[in-house]
Design a protein around this motif. Structure first.
Motif, mmCIF file in Angstrom:
data_model
loop_
_atom_site.group_PDB
_atom_site.id
_atom_site.type_symbol
_atom_site.label_atom_id
_atom_site.label_comp_id
_atom_site.label_asym_id
_atom_site.label_seq_id
_atom_site.Cartn_x
_atom_site.Cartn_y
_atom_site.Cartn_z
ATOM 1 N N ASP A 30 18.481 8.403 -28.718
ATOM 2 C CA ASP A 30 18.796 7.900 -30.032
ATOM 3 C C ASP A 30 17.677 7.369 -30.443
ATOM 4 O OD1 ASP A 30 18.214 4.932 -28.372
ATOM 5 O OD2 ASP A 30 20.353 5.510 -27.816
ATOM 6 N N MET A 31 16.816 6.691 -31.443
ATOM 7 C CA MET A 31 16.264 6.575 -32.451
ATOM 8 C C MET A 31 15.841 3.999 -31.298
ATOM 9 S SD MET A 31 15.624 8.479 -34.472
ATOM 10 C CE MET A 31 14.531 7.577 -35.212
ATOM 11 N N SER A 34 12.493 2.530 -31.769
ATOM 12 C CA SER A 34 11.305 3.339 -32.418
ATOM 13 C C SER A 34 11.198 2.842 -33.410
ATOM 14 C CB SER A 34 12.257 4.676 -33.140
ATOM 15 O OG SER A 34 12.276 5.598 -31.485
ATOM 16 N N VAL A 36 9.697 3.718 -37.861
ATOM 17 C CA VAL A 36 9.852 5.186 -38.091
ATOM 18 C C VAL A 36 9.023 4.652 -39.504
ATOM 19 C CG1 VAL A 36 11.401 6.842 -39.721
ATOM 20 C CG2 VAL A 36 11.682 5.598 -36.959
ATOM 21 N N SER A 73 18.090 -0.330 -38.498
ATOM 22 C CA SER A 73 16.819 -0.182 -38.152
ATOM 23 C C SER A 73 16.716 -0.974 -40.065
ATOM 24 C CB SER A 73 15.778 1.366 -39.229
ATOM 25 O OG SER A 73 16.700 1.506 -40.407
ATOM 26 N N ASP A 114 22.590 10.155 -31.564
ATOM 27 C CA ASP A 114 22.065 10.222 -31.008
ATOM 28 C C ASP A 114 22.687 12.000 -31.568
ATOM 29 O OD1 ASP A 114 24.547 11.405 -29.651
ATOM 30 O OD2 ASP A 114 24.690 10.901 -27.774
ATOM 31 N N ARG A 147 17.656 15.228 -38.692
ATOM 32 C CA ARG A 147 16.831 15.544 -37.701
ATOM 33 C C ARG A 147 16.218 16.753 -37.005
ATOM 34 N NH1 ARG A 147 17.741 10.417 -32.758
ATOM 35 N NH2 ARG A 147 15.883 11.177 -32.662
ATOM 36 N N GLU A 150 12.892 15.255 -32.149
ATOM 37 C CA GLU A 150 12.999 14.317 -32.102
ATOM 38 C C GLU A 150 12.741 12.977 -32.776
ATOM 39 O OE1 GLU A 150 14.068 12.568 -27.964
ATOM 40 O OE2 GLU A 150 13.409 14.133 -27.140
ATOM 41 N N LYS A 151 11.362 13.981 -33.175
ATOM 42 C CA LYS A 151 10.082 12.968 -33.819
ATOM 43 C C LYS A 151 10.133 13.067 -35.300
ATOM 44 C CE LYS A 151 7.979 11.324 -29.937
ATOM 45 N NZ LYS A 151 5.908 11.831 -29.074
ATOM 46 N N THR A 186 9.597 9.826 -37.132
ATOM 47 C CA THR A 186 8.678 8.294 -35.741
ATOM 48 C C THR A 186 7.435 8.115 -35.247
ATOM 49 O OG1 THR A 186 11.625 9.077 -34.874
ATOM 50 C CG2 THR A 186 10.498 7.911 -33.279
ATOM 51 N N ARG A 192 9.046 1.235 -26.697
ATOM 52 C CA ARG A 192 10.181 2.787 -26.416
ATOM 53 C C ARG A 192 11.052 3.080 -25.502
ATOM 54 N NH1 ARG A 192 11.134 8.226 -29.913
ATOM 55 N NH2 ARG A 192 13.411 8.063 -29.269
ATOM 56 N N GLU A 194 12.621 5.765 -23.811
ATOM 57 C CA GLU A 194 13.169 6.698 -24.743
ATOM 58 C C GLU A 194 14.640 7.181 -23.608
ATOM 59 O OE1 GLU A 194 11.473 10.616 -24.951
ATOM 60 O OE2 GLU A 194 9.860 9.396 -25.205
#
Length: 327
Positions: A30-31, A34, A36, A73, A114, A147, A150-151, A186, A192, A194
């Motif tokens: 999940d974020m 993070s 972004v 966010s 996720d 997505r 992941e980034k 990201t 963070r 992870e």
């Protein structure tokens, strides 16, 4: 500039649609926590006070958002909006021009936390400045994030804008719609953690790990942990109490405490988590009178798993086990 915005929008939409057809993992980390960056471009469609205008406009901009939870966010956004080619000039707040900037705060709420494909809703508010205009406004609407990894992600969203004229005796509102696409990049942050991507597994009777032969009279069995945890539960405490008695009975015994994790998630995070698990056991021993000089810790993370990393054995690798170093 309009051609650039149109090109960016078309490219991101094509990449997003083509990405839907590609097979991918069932979930990402999940974020949460993070940072972004979201560069974006799009088209603007007149409505309301703009309904008599003859052409669409365009927008270019970007935002910086921080995920305060896996699905929410908060951040800031700066965008350039251009209706300069529209004729005739519009009434209300944009009668003096139609090139302006938006600067404000933004928030997004995601349906999932996720998954590869994730719907969301955006809301933003701030100032619209430029060409004689200085007004507050809001915009909001639905969006969709895809997505790629992941980034890296691609997103597209539709928004409706309400701009409130503050300089006229009678307030009016200029409405227009936006169709935007962009990238979601990201940026790693030190705060963070992870989230490991493996799914919780129901506890079952766990087999003994493969280990080097040790004297039969000294046996320290492993303890196990819940998904993405390093706290000691009741089962672990009961086992450690027995180990304390063994260590007290053998004052010359030195032990290496080894932390392990499941295979999913980043290597860096699993090394960190393995250390936390090993340190929790060491602290428990010291708190019950065992000299810390007799104890060493090491984390293997997801490296050198005690059991093969698939199926039900994922749970058995979330463990701390013990190696007798000397007596």
């Amino acid at each position: 500039m309009r051609k650039l915005a149109l090109t960016v929008l078309a490219a991101v939409l094509v990449l997003t649609v083509s990405g839907f057809a590609q097979p991918g993992p069932s979930g990402f980390g999940d974020m949460n926590h993070s940072l972004v960056f979201t560069p974006q471009g799009g088209l603007l469609f007149p409505a309301g006070d703009f309904s008599d205008r003859n052409d669409m406009g365009f927008s270019l901009g970007g935002g910086l958002e921080y995920f305060i939870s896996p699905q929410v966010s908060l951040g800031a956004n700066v965008s350039y909006l251009d209706f300069s080619d529209q004729t005739p000039p519009g009434p209300g707040p944009f009668s003096q021009g139609a090139n302006f900037y938006f600067l404000g705060a933004t928030a997004r709420g995601f349906l999932f936390h996720d998954t590869r494909l994730n719907p969301y809703v955006r809301a933003a508010g701030g100032l619209y400045e430029g060409d004689g205009l200085s007004s507050a406004g809001i915009h909001f609407g639905p969006g969709l994030l895809y997505r790629v990894s992941e980034k890296v992600g691609l997103f597209t969203e539709g928004t409706v804008h309400f701009v409130f004229e503050s300089r006229q005796a009678v307030s009016s509102t200029a409405n227009f719609f936006g169709l935007t696409a962009g990238l979601s990049l990201t940026i790693p942050t030190g705060s963070r953690r992870e989230t490991v991507m493996e799914r919780p597994v129901q506890r079952e009777k766990r087999p003994e790990p493969r280990r080097e032969a040790e004297p039969a009279e000294i046996s320290l069995s492993p303890i196990f942990f819940d998904f993405d945890k390093y706290n000691l539960d009741d089962d672990a405490v009961a086992i450690l109490n027995g180990h304390v008695e063994v260590l007290r009975a053998h004052p010359g015994l030195k032990v290496e405490i080894e932390g392990y994790c499941g295979e999913q998630g980043s290597d860096e995070y699993n090394i960190w988590l393995g250390h936390r698990r090993a340190d929790a056991v060491k602290d428990y021993f010291i708190g019950h009178g065992i000299d810390g000089s007799r104890l060493t810790t090491i984390s293997y993370g997801k490296r050198q798993p005690p059991q093969p990393n698939y199926g039900k054995t994922l749970a058995t690798n979330r463990r701390v086990q013990f190696k007798i170093m000397s007596r």
